[in-house]
Design a protein around this motif. Structure first.
Motif, short mmCIF file in Angstrom:
data_model
loop_
_atom_site.label_atom_id
_atom_site.label_comp_id
_atom_site.label_asym_id
_atom_site.label_seq_id
_atom_site.Cartn_x
_atom_site.Cartn_y
_atom_site.Cartn_z
N ASP A 125 30.41 -3.38 -26.45
CA ASP A 125 30.06 -2.73 -27.67
C ASP A 125 30.46 -3.85 -28.86
N ALA A 126 29.49 -4.12 -29.76
CA ALA A 126 29.83 -5.01 -30.90
C ALA A 126 31.07 -5.22 -31.75
N GLN A 127 31.53 -3.89 -31.91
CA GLN A 127 32.45 -3.70 -32.80
C GLN A 127 33.73 -3.96 -31.90
N ASP B 248 36.78 -6.78 -32.70
CA ASP B 248 38.30 -6.36 -32.78
C ASP B 248 38.82 -7.12 -31.48
N VAL B 249 38.39 -7.24 -30.47
CA VAL B 249 39.17 -8.14 -29.40
C VAL B 249 39.12 -9.71 -29.70
N ASP C 14 41.59 -4.48 -21.45
CA ASP C 14 42.50 -3.50 -22.03
C ASP C 14 41.68 -2.51 -23.07
N VAL C 15 41.11 -3.02 -23.93
CA VAL C 15 40.24 -2.22 -25.00
C VAL C 15 39.33 -1.15 -24.12
N ARG C 16 38.74 -1.86 -23.13
CA ARG C 16 37.70 -0.81 -22.49
C ARG C 16 38.41 0.24 -21.81
N ALA D 136 32.13 -13.51 -24.75
CA ALA D 136 32.96 -13.10 -23.71
C ALA D 136 33.44 -11.54 -23.85
N ALA D 137 33.89 -11.38 -25.01
CA ALA D 137 34.29 -10.08 -25.33
C ALA D 137 33.27 -9.00 -25.13
#
Length: 184
Positions: free
Chosen positions: A42-44, A48-49, A84-86, A35-36
């Motif tokens: 992005d795998a990294q 982290d997510v 949020d990360v994206r 899902a992340a």
């Protein structure tokens, strides 16, 4: 603990049983990562997510009601944090560095490595053309093996809408990658 339900594990985790929460992590790590990855691309970032989402879930476990709804609740945390990360992520200017040796010490075939890098780039580019929901549906269905009704319940849409998203995602991937990659 493998036979315990999510609800039983949540109740035990709330009572301080660290092993119960670890069992929930092991049980739902793969789908959380999928899902992340569907959102971040992005795998990294996805790793982290997921780590942050499980941390947040452990801190807010008492907010979950009913305990049987752990997975949808967790995946909502994952998706929200991934968005949020994206949003905050800046475009990365550097390419990944690739080792020229395999783990067993043998040299990597440069031609094969280049092919794999090209395929990876094409897949990432093709996935980037999909909407967030199409990417998530495609990964959950085709990679994780979820059923249409399970995906519909997770993302809060009708089962027919999930089928439509999957159809359009696959069509877009075929158009981007060509049928030789998807059928081979």
């Amino acid at each position: 603990m493998a036979d315990d339900t999510d609800a039983e594990l949540v109740v035990r985790a709330r009572e301080g049983d660290v092993g119960a929460f670890e069992a929930l992590v092991r049980r739902h790590l793969r789908v959380s990562y999928g899902a992340a990855l569907a959102v971040t691309g992005d795998a990294q970032d996805a790793e982290d997510v997921v780590q942050e989402a499980f941390f947040r879930a452990s801190r807010r476990l008492d907010d979950l009601d009913p305990p049987a709804k752990f997975l949808p609740w967790l995946l909502a945390i994952v998706r929200n944090h991934a968005h949020d990360v994206r949003r905050r992520r800046r475009v990365r200017a550097t390419d990944e560095l690739h080792d020229d040796m395999r783990a067993d010490g043998a040299a990597v075939d440069p031609g094969r490595s280049a092919e794999r890098d090209e395929l990876r780039r094409r897949l990432v580019d093709a996935m980037a053309t999909l909407s967030d929901v199409q990417r998530e549906v495609l990964l959950l269905h085709d990679v994780e093996g979820w059923k249409h009704r399970e995906i519909a319940a997770l993302i809060g849409v009708a089962e027919g809408t999930v089928r439509a998203h999957l159809f359009h995602a696959r069509r877009a991937m075929r158009a981007s990658l060509g049928t030789e990659l998807l059928e081979g």
